[in-house]
Design a protein around this motif. Structure first.
Motif, short mmCIF file in Angstrom:
data_model
loop_
_atom_site.label_atom_id
_atom_site.label_comp_id
_atom_site.label_asym_id
_atom_site.label_seq_id
_atom_site.Cartn_x
_atom_site.Cartn_y
_atom_site.Cartn_z
N PHE A 123 -13.81 31.05 -2.23
CA PHE A 123 -13.72 31.22 -0.76
C PHE A 123 -15.20 31.39 -0.17
CE2 PHE A 123 -9.22 32.82 -1.19
CZ PHE A 123 -8.68 31.77 -0.47
N THR A 176 -16.89 33.07 13.14
CA THR A 176 -17.72 34.17 13.26
C THR A 176 -19.09 34.25 12.79
OG1 THR A 176 -15.37 35.07 12.81
CG2 THR A 176 -17.32 36.71 12.88
N LEU A 234 -7.13 42.02 3.96
CA LEU A 234 -7.34 43.25 4.62
C LEU A 234 -6.04 43.64 5.51
CD1 LEU A 234 -10.88 44.61 6.04
CD2 LEU A 234 -8.36 45.24 7.08
N GLY A 264 -11.76 36.96 10.97
CA GLY A 264 -12.70 36.62 10.41
C GLY A 264 -13.47 37.58 9.72
N GLN A 265 -12.66 38.55 9.74
CA GLN A 265 -13.18 39.83 8.93
C GLN A 265 -13.16 39.75 7.49
OE1 GLN A 265 -12.94 44.82 9.11
NE2 GLN A 265 -11.26 43.77 9.81
N CYS A 266 -12.28 39.41 6.89
CA CYS A 266 -12.21 39.35 5.48
C CYS A 266 -12.20 38.02 4.86
CB CYS A 266 -10.94 40.03 4.98
SG CYS A 266 -9.46 39.38 5.00
N THR A 267 -12.67 37.79 3.69
CA THR A 267 -13.12 36.77 3.15
C THR A 267 -11.91 35.68 2.91
OG1 THR A 267 -14.93 37.68 1.89
CG2 THR A 267 -14.34 35.43 1.32
N PRO A 268 -10.83 36.04 2.23
CA PRO A 268 -9.76 35.10 1.97
C PRO A 268 -8.93 34.42 3.03
CG PRO A 268 -9.06 37.31 1.15
CD PRO A 268 -10.60 37.42 1.68
N SER A 275 -14.04 44.35 3.40
CA SER A 275 -13.94 42.86 4.13
C SER A 275 -14.24 41.76 3.11
CB SER A 275 -14.80 42.75 5.31
OG SER A 275 -16.44 43.03 4.94
N CYS A 276 -15.11 42.05 2.10
CA CYS A 276 -15.51 41.14 1.14
C CYS A 276 -14.58 40.74 0.09
CB CYS A 276 -17.04 41.21 0.53
SG CYS A 276 -16.90 42.28 -0.65
N ARG A 277 -13.61 41.73 -0.02
CA ARG A 277 -12.55 41.54 -1.04
C ARG A 277 -13.01 41.35 -2.84
NH1 ARG A 277 -9.31 44.45 2.13
NH2 ARG A 277 -7.50 43.65 1.04
N ARG A 293 -14.98 34.10 16.36
CA ARG A 293 -13.62 34.43 15.72
C ARG A 293 -13.53 33.45 14.41
NH1 ARG A 293 -8.80 35.25 19.29
NH2 ARG A 293 -8.34 33.15 18.65
N GLY A 294 -12.63 33.98 13.36
CA GLY A 294 -12.22 33.27 12.22
C GLY A 294 -13.45 32.97 11.45
N MET A 338 -12.14 34.63 -5.08
CA MET A 338 -12.89 35.16 -3.92
C MET A 338 -14.32 34.62 -3.56
SD MET A 338 -11.27 36.79 -1.93
CE MET A 338 -9.92 37.75 -2.82
N ARG A 366 -10.31 34.14 6.32
CA ARG A 366 -11.34 33.66 7.16
C ARG A 366 -11.63 32.33 6.59
NH1 ARG A 366 -15.54 36.98 6.67
NH2 ARG A 366 -16.69 35.63 4.68
#
Ligand code: FMN
Ligand code: SF4
Ligand code: SF4
Ligand code: SF4
Ligand code: FES
Lengths: 523, 414
Positions: free
Chosen positions: A96, A182, B386, B342-346, A51-53, A178-179, A93, B348
């Protein structure tokens, strides 16, 4: 299947050739080889989530960057962790992540050991281009007895959630909304309540989950750290003790500020329990630092105390009356110390009245915490000491010299009861790292060391013999029990040749290995 | 030319009832399929070049082929009826007018793969459709097209309806699976793909409602017939959802490869009176926008890809000259920043950041760099997320900001 799993293959990371186990991820392969790939959501204890990428790398032949944390290695694979595209993606990243991050570093406990901060310094260093309003979220949610959550600092790596799902199975934390809205939180009215909650603070890569016990107490960069073994139960979890060495002209109230797990897959994995984590006050509080001389016989130095003891013991020895000596040991002592007790008292002096007083058993859990509340009950049981059943009358009957290690007897008998039983004993000596109710009953109280201040080995419930060494020096007159025992043996001139090489713990350990089968075979 | 094969029952009185469906030749494909060797069915679907109607256009036969044959675990089928892509309203038509067509397709695919439990994941807002589908299911059970030993073939199948709770991301196949398992609709990392590890960790086929509804005719009339209806590599017809400033918005079934221009001007009656065309979004909100000089393009996956856009769910949204392009950009960005799971950074942060900039442009004059920033942020999101929602947001935002830069600059200081 299992055969395939152990197959070794060859890959290259940044031009460095590596041999790795098939099936490992690129990230694991890199970490094993000491190559850093930044990562936030990956934790070796859980399956990767991606998830963090942050861990994007370039893999030859792949059109897009791939996640190092989930991409499996393949024979002949070439990985770049430093290419222009990778560094750019990494920086983006971070941009962000930091865009919505409150810049709390000056007041954040994690500053100095925060992954986000570290990565920004290593890979970021850009000017903020975020000109919009940041999201407002909860800054101080009490998610557990010792835990506070700051949702604005949270980067949503879900390590905390996965820990509570995969490790404790208690699932107290979840995701809400969400989004960009979250947030991690507890389900209403159900706080994090398990014996491993403190680990959440360790695995949170940022300062989102903080520990009330540590919050605002000090800055982590002032702290020194040393490896040790948790003595609070029979598991023998490997820990790091973090302590304040003090400022030159400014006293600090205590030494130990924090206990954390030290990775060991044979014992505790990545974790420790809350009982072991938060009960560290025994190291600094109520410590016996000076010799107590209730007889007023000027027993104010170790030398004098040892001479005094020698006289008493020798007298009985020459009169063939060592049956009038009683020794109370405890499995808070190290293997070496128990071994010395066996050598000196059981073998050399033929003392029969040797007892074991341990803390009363406590609750256990299904993860690490054992019912034993001492670190070496297994070692004590393997030492070949012929413990007598603990009975105050037997202990006191015709006893002239009583040597007591530790004050755990207070958990078995009321102090008044003990006082009545042992009151008539001529010489009563207590060796104890702590001040206790027994002090007034004794003739002499000798200050000793806690595990964090001495050297030795402990045998955990599984039979694993683990060495420990001092994290910091003992205060005042405190001396380790093994040293006291060796000095006493030398004074008694029991077997000079045997005891004189015992100037440190190592030779004692070696002798123990030779003489006690259990330690010989188990190393 | 409009071509009513898939929609042939639309408009027929009581077409949703099984007796009407049967009268009009319904469930013949199931009867035929149950006599066939499952491998033969797979071959037929492969040869039909039926490409997924849910958005990605993956060949349905190839996907079926990925499902492992000999496994201990049960296998599942999920009909994706989440229909969340803005501008898309074709699946609801199928399920309203011809629910048995979907059920029939599901029976055939299940028989082909060896599936005994299938789900319809239907968007929460389609409550009445879910109820109607429920009725259709019980009709099918009554006539033994579902249940134990279907038509004495020895094959069993149960179908369950699961209603979503209103999240676009639950239309993404792995988000759907999580949601179906009762969890938060967070997409899963791929691989593994659902065909190998899907619902409850078991092999799972996921197809769009329209994709599945095409199966009965592929079986009855054969792959060659199907390919002939469309293009060699993209067979059949498609139901286009046309909306926006056209005279006759609605669903139009046309062969794959029909010109976009024809769809707008022939079938949907052209722009509303007095309006002039400004732009077209040809394949659902995720598709990059086309300018009026770019709409002479065949509506199939490959042609639109070449044109720099995508066919997606074949939803055509027509925008007229009077519509400020900032409004269009805002609607797109509002949607994706609201629907980002909202799960992955870019995704979200990227979507929300872009959205905040756009809303600022309504409040005060922006800087030229703001447009560059939107482009930069969307590019940094693209290919890094993701699940495909990140790209689905980045692509239209990029195309719109680049193609309509001049107009957008009127919102910035010169
Ligand atoms: C964000 C997102 C939303 C989606 N929503 C839908 C949807 O509502 N309905 C649908 O059929 N497919 C949707 N898809 C596509 C599915 O992931 C999947 O590709 C599709 O259901 C496969 O079926 P098909 O091969 O028959 O098209 C969505 C994909 C993404 C990335
Ligand atoms: S609180 Fe910490 S561990 Fe939990 S999701 Fe947030 S950043 Fe990760
Ligand atoms: S399980 Fe035992 S050894 Fe481990 S931390 Fe807890 S008390 Fe200490
Ligand atoms: S791309 Fe967006 S929707 Fe997809 S997993 Fe990431 S945050 Fe969720
Ligand atoms: S560490 Fe790989 S995505 Fe987070």
């Amino acid at each position: 299947m299992s055969k395939e799993k152990t197959k070794m293959i060859h890959i290259q990371i940044d031009g460095k050739s590596l041999e790795v186990r098939e099936g490992t991820s690129v990230l694991e392969a890199a970490l094993q080889a000491g190559i850093e790939i930044p990562h936030l959501c990956y934790h070796p204890a859980f399956p990767s989530e991606g998830s963090c990428r942050m861990c994007l790398v370039e893999i030859e032949g792949r059109p897009d960057l791939e996640l190092a944390c989930s991409f499996p290695v393949k024979d002949g694979m070439k990985v770049s962790t430093q290419s222009e595209e990778v560094t750019k993606a990494r920086k983006n990243m971070l941009e962000f992540l930091l865009a919505e991050h409150p810049l709390d570093c000056p007041i954040c406990d994690k500053a100095g050991e925060c992954k986000l901060q570290d990565y920004y310094e290593q890979y970021g260093f850009f000017e903020s281009r975020f000109e919009e309003k940041k999201e407002k979220k909860e800054k101080k949610v009490e998610i557990g007895k010792t835990l506070l959550l700051d949702q604005e600092r949270c980067i949503l790596c879900t390590r905390c959630i996965r820990f509570l799902k995969e490790i404790t199975g208690t699932r107290e934390l979840g995701l809400f909304n969400r989004g960009v809205h979250t947030g991690v939180n507890i389900y209403e009215g159900n706080p994090v309540e398990n014996n491993y909650s403190g680990n959440l603070v360790d695995i949170c890569p940022v300062g989102a989950i903080t520990d009330k016990d540590f919050r605002f107490q000090t800055r982590n960069w002032f702290l020194g750290s040393g490896p040790s073994i948790c003595p609070l139960c029979g598991r023998g979890c490997n820990i790091d003790i973090e302590y304040h060495p003090g400022f030159p002209h400014f006293p600090v109230p205590k030494r130990v500020y924090r206990i954390g797990p030290r990775e060991n897959h044979r014992v505790n994995g990545y974790w420790i329990c809350d009982y072991g984590r938060y009960h560290y006050s025994y190291i600094d509080e109520d410590r016996q630092e000076q010799i107590v001389d209730n007889k007023k016989e000027k027993l104010d130095s170790w030398e004098r105390v040892l001479d005094f003891l020698k006289e008493r013991i020798k007298k009985l020895y020459y009169m063939n009356k060592t049956s009038r000596i009683a020794v109370l040991t405890s499995s808070w002592l190290s293997n070496e110390e128990l071994f010395l007790i066996r050598k000196i008292f059981q073998e050399d002096l033929n003392v029969e009245k040797i007892f074991l007083t341990d803390p009363l058993p406590g609750e256990e859990d299904n993860l690490l915490l054992t019912p034993e509340r001492s670190p070496n009950s297994k070692g004590a049981s393997q030492m070949g000491l012929n413990f007598k059943e603990l009975d105050l009358n037997k202990l006191a009957e015709r006893t002239e010299v009583l040597l007591m290690f530790g004050s755990h007897i207070t958990e078995h008998f009321a102090t008044a009861q003990t006082q009545e039983a042992i009151g008539g004993i001529e010489t009563k000596v207590l060796l104890n790292p702590h001040i206790s109710d027994l002090n007034s009953l004794m003739d002499v109280v000798l200050p000793t060391c806690v595990i964090a201040e001495k050297e030795g080995t402990l045998t955990n419930v599984k039979g694993l013999v683990q060495p420990f060494s001092p994290v910091f020096e003992a205060k005042g007159h405190c001396r380790p029990e093994w040293e006291v025992l060796v000095n006493l043996a030398k004074k008694l001139a029991l077997n000079f040749r045997y005891y004189s090489p015992f100037t440190s713990v190592k030779p004692i350990f070696k002798k123990m290995q030779k003489e006690i089968g259990f330690f010989g075979t188990k190393k | 030319m409009e071509e009513k094969v898939l929609t042939k029952n639309f408009g027929v009185k009581n077409s949703h009832r099984i007796d009407v469906y049967l009268e009009r030749g319904g469930y013949q494909a199931v009867q035929k399929a149950l006599q066939m060797d499952p491998d033969k069915i797979l071959e037929e679907v492969k040869a039909a070049n039926l490409r997924g109607r849910g958005g990605a256009g993956f060949p349905a036969g190839v996907k079926l082929g990925f499902v492992p044959k000999e496994v201990e675990k049960p296998k599942y089928l999920c009909a994706n009826a989440d229909e969340g892509e803005p501008g898309t309203f074709k699946d609801r038509y199928i399920m309203t007018h011809d629910p048995h067509l979907l059920i029939e397709g599901m029976i055939i695919i299940s028989y082909c793969v060896g599936i005994h439990k299938a789900y319809v994941y239907i968007r929460g807002e389609y409550e009445h459709i879910a109820q109607q589908l429920e009725k259709a299911l019980s009709e099918a059970y009554d006539k033994n097209y579902l249940g134990q030993n279907i038509l004495n073939s020895g094959f069993d199948l149960d179908v369950f309806i699961h209603r979503g709770a209103g999240a676009y991301i639950c239309g993404e196949e792995t988000g759907l699976l999580e949601s179906l398992e009762g969890k938060r609709g967070y997409p899963r990392l791929k691989p593994p793909f659902p065909a190998a590890i899907g619902l409850f960790q078991c092999p799972t086929v996921i197809n769009n409602v329209e994709t599945l509804s095409n199966i009965p005719q592929v079986i009855l009339k054969g792959a060659q017939w199907f390919v002939n209806k469309g293009l060699p590599k993209d067979g059949g017809t498609r139901i286009f959802s046309v909306s926006g400033m056209v005279e006759k918005p609605g669903v139009y079934e046309c062969p794959v490869g029909t010109s976009l221009k024809d769809i707008i001007y022939e079938y949907a009656g052209g722009l509303k009176e007095g309006k002039k065309l400004k732009a077209v979004i040809p394949g659902g909100l995720s598709a990059p926008i086309l300018k009026p000089d770019e709409i002479d393009v065949p509506m199939d996956f490959d042609s639109l890809m070449e044109a720099g856009s995508m066919l997606g769910s074949a939803s055509v949204m027509v925008i007229d000259q009077e519509k400020p392009i900032l409004d269009v950009l805002r609607v797109i960005s509002d949607f994706y920043s609201h629907e980002s799971c909202g799960q992955c950074t870019p995704c979200r942060i990227g979507n929300s950041w872009i959205n905040k900039i756009i809303h600022r442009l309504y409040r005060e004059k922006g800087k030229k760099e703001d447009l560059d920033k939107i482009i930069r942020l969307a590019s940094n999101m693209k290919g890094k997320t993701l699940c495909p929602l990140g790209d689905a947001a980045a692509l239209p935002i990029l195309s719109l900001t680049q193609k309509f830069r001049e107009e957008l600059e009127t919102y910035t200081e010169s």
